[in-house]
Design an enzyme around this catalytic site. Structure first.
Site, mmCIF file in Angstrom:
data_model
loop_
_atom_site.group_PDB
_atom_site.id
_atom_site.type_symbol
_atom_site.label_atom_id
_atom_site.label_comp_id
_atom_site.label_asym_id
_atom_site.label_seq_id
_atom_site.Cartn_x
_atom_site.Cartn_y
_atom_site.Cartn_z
ATOM 1 N N ASN A 168 0.652 -1.488 -0.303
ATOM 2 C CA ASN A 168 0.175 -0.020 0.002
ATOM 3 C C ASN A 168 0.894 1.051 0.296
ATOM 4 O O ASN A 168 1.602 1.621 1.325
ATOM 5 C CB ASN A 168 -1.184 -0.341 1.550
ATOM 6 C CG ASN A 168 -2.175 1.388 1.678
ATOM 7 O OD1 ASN A 168 -1.537 2.030 0.892
ATOM 8 N ND2 ASN A 168 -2.797 1.470 2.473
ATOM 9 N N ARG A 211 -2.607 -1.926 -3.393
ATOM 10 C CA ARG A 211 -3.902 -1.053 -3.377
ATOM 11 C C ARG A 211 -3.762 -0.316 -4.169
ATOM 12 O O ARG A 211 -2.569 0.805 -3.940
ATOM 13 C CB ARG A 211 -3.881 -0.871 -1.593
ATOM 14 C CG ARG A 211 -5.252 -0.141 -1.791
ATOM 15 C CD ARG A 211 -4.865 0.412 0.052
ATOM 16 N NE ARG A 211 -6.242 1.189 -0.127
ATOM 17 C CZ ARG A 211 -6.615 2.534 0.819
ATOM 18 N NH1 ARG A 211 -5.230 2.765 1.089
ATOM 19 N NH2 ARG A 211 -7.482 3.214 0.795
ATOM 20 N N HIS A 234 -12.360 2.607 0.645
ATOM 21 C CA HIS A 234 -12.699 1.989 1.048
ATOM 22 C C HIS A 234 -13.145 -0.186 0.908
ATOM 23 O O HIS A 234 -13.955 -0.034 1.469
ATOM 24 C CB HIS A 234 -13.770 2.372 2.427
ATOM 25 C CG HIS A 234 -13.036 3.189 2.909
ATOM 26 N ND1 HIS A 234 -13.071 4.307 3.947
ATOM 27 C CD2 HIS A 234 -11.691 3.443 3.632
ATOM 28 C CE1 HIS A 234 -12.233 4.914 4.799
ATOM 29 N NE2 HIS A 234 -11.249 4.574 4.004
ATOM 30 N N ARG A 269 -11.909 15.749 7.519
ATOM 31 C CA ARG A 269 -12.282 15.525 7.111
ATOM 32 C C ARG A 269 -13.224 16.066 7.279
ATOM 33 O O ARG A 269 -14.711 15.022 8.286
ATOM 34 C CB ARG A 269 -12.488 14.558 5.908
ATOM 35 C CG ARG A 269 -11.243 13.774 5.367
ATOM 36 C CD ARG A 269 -10.997 13.233 3.941
ATOM 37 N NE ARG A 269 -9.997 12.374 4.169
ATOM 38 C CZ ARG A 269 -10.023 10.959 4.043
ATOM 39 N NH1 ARG A 269 -10.812 10.150 3.981
ATOM 40 N NH2 ARG A 269 -8.967 10.520 4.561
ATOM 41 N N GLU A 317 -7.910 -5.438 5.512
ATOM 42 C CA GLU A 317 -7.444 -4.866 3.788
ATOM 43 C C GLU A 317 -6.597 -6.025 3.311
ATOM 44 O O GLU A 317 -6.734 -6.223 1.812
ATOM 45 C CB GLU A 317 -7.705 -3.594 3.930
ATOM 46 C CG GLU A 317 -8.781 -2.800 3.680
ATOM 47 C CD GLU A 317 -8.485 -1.486 3.914
ATOM 48 O OE1 GLU A 317 -8.234 -0.958 5.342
ATOM 49 O OE2 GLU A 317 -9.216 -0.916 3.608
#
Ligand code: AMP
Length: 393
Positions: free
Chosen positions: A9, A90, A179, A238, A381
């Site tokens: 990743n 990823r 996601h 965010r 993940e």
């Protein structure tokens, strides 16, 4: 020998990696190179219960990954003997082009390049990761696993913004989500566990980034992140949903540039902007001290969750399961309890003792007579990427 997958990743200033058994999810080694591009780079490598920390200059991704390779040579396991059959990457933005994993051919690589304008923060870093990984593993298949792929099943009505059609089409402005690998992984486990293929579920990935998805059976029908991961839930830093006119307002009234608004919305807002902290543990500690801004921040956070769960329940035509995952979803009993309390009107009953108990793995935290099965399902993940990579080798 067991087959393994090396999962990468690659971010703009960091690379996370894991050597993983795709069958069992067992992690044989994992680590992180961070502060790439700086003189005080940091490497952390975990293998066989040992952790190695190193500080060194990491001028670029190539140096970082070569140092990682050296760590495997010195601390083990040696990559040459690790049974690696694929490298899984990823990739955050796959646009509308990828509905599943893809072998990284030149054409796929070029598409990821083409998608840079839609994923300006992530895709360039992924490309660096691919380049360097191909140098280190030249003979292995490299597979791209897209965060957006799971949401390619979104019906048009959910993916389409009510924006002037020719502009939206020309600039490919639609809801792509993010996601997806995590939502797909946990929703699939929920179907497996409850042995139902017609399950109506809402999955809540609540980490520093946060998103909600409505999943019917094993198909996503809606998700809260949009063109970018800015839309939707309140996150660590965010805003999530905000009237886009706030951008014009800040420009006109405060004289802010678009870059400044971008930084404000993505890095200085959310829980951090509301109360100064983006770690939920710290936020709750401040709630306990009676600090008004922290109390209000948790209320705004839960209100936004409630709004999405309510909307998605209507879209699904009911709700069988509510799934919590990621840092906050898996660990924060207070956020879970606050949301579930607001959902009691639909017959959802939280088992408070189960909710408060710390544990590993999938667990049900609703009472047997609850209309909705509430579950904690730890996301993984890397394992999901390894599994998906294996489907192509
Ligand atoms: P993630 O992005 O999935 O790694 O999630 C990171 C976030 O999870 C942190 O910023 C914390 O807000 C949250 N978190 C982790 N552990 C806990 C905990 N025990 N209680 C509440 N929040 C937690």
């Amino acid at each position: 020998m067991t087959s393994t997958v090396f999962v990468i990743n690659s971010g703009s200033s960091s690379v996370k990696y894991q050597l993983i058994n795709p069958e069992t999810g067992e992690s044989l080694a994992s680590g992180l190179a961070e502060r790439i591009g700086e003189t005080n780079g940091h490497l952390r490598h975990k293998a066989a219960g040992e952790v190695v920390d190193l500080e060194m200059p990491l001028p670029d991704h190539s140096v970082a990954l070569r140092e990682v390779k050296k760590l495997f040579d010195t601390t083990g396991p040696r990559l040459e003997d690790a049974g690696i059959v694929a490298v899984g990457h990823r990739i955050v933005q796959g646009g509308k082009h990828f509905s599943g994993p893809a072998l990284i051919t030149q054409a796929v690589y070029d598409k990821i390049v083409e998608l840079v304008p839609l994923g300006p923060l992530h895709n360039p870093a992924h490309l660096l990761g691919i380049d360097v990984a191909k140098e280190i593993f030249p003979d292995l298949p490299h597979v791209a696993v897209f965060d957006t792929a799971f949401f390619q099943t979104l019906p048009n009505e959910a993916a389409t913004y009510a924006l002037k059609r020719d502009v939206a089409e020309k600039y490919e402005i639609r809801r792509y989500g993010a996601h997806g690998t995590s939502h797909q992984f946990v929703s699939g486990l929920a179907c497996d566990y409850l042995q139902r293929e017609d399950l109506k579920q809402v999955t809540l990935h609540l980490g520093n980034g946060a998103s909600a998805s409505a999943v019917a059976g094993r198909q996503a029908i809606d998700t809260s992140m949009g063109l970018t991961p800015l839309e939707g839930l309140v996150m660590g830093t965010r805003t999530g949903d905000i009237d886009p006119a706030a951008v014009f307002h800040l420009q006109r009234v405060a004289g802010m540039t678009f870059e400044e608004v971008d930084t404000l919305f993505n890095k200085q807002s959310g829980m951090k902007g509301l109360c100064g902290d983006n770690d939920m543990r710290e936020v709750w500690a401040r709630v306990d001290r009676g600090e008004a801004d922290a109390i209000e921040a948790t209320e705004v956070y839960v209100h936004r969750l409630l709004r999405y769960v309510g909307a998605y329940t209507a879209e699904l035509g009911g709700l069988d399961a509510l799934v919590f995952t990621a840092g906050i979803g898996e660990n924060d009993n207070r956020t879970r309890a606050a949301l579930c309390k607001r959902l009691e009107f639909m017959g959802l009953k939280l088992d408070e003792a189960a909710n408060n108990e710390r544990g590993d793995g999938l667990r049900v935290i609703s009472t047997p007579d609850s209309t909705v099965t509430v579950m904690i399902i730890p996301t993984n993940e890397e394992w999901a990427i390894a599994q998906q990579a294996m489907t192509l080798v």
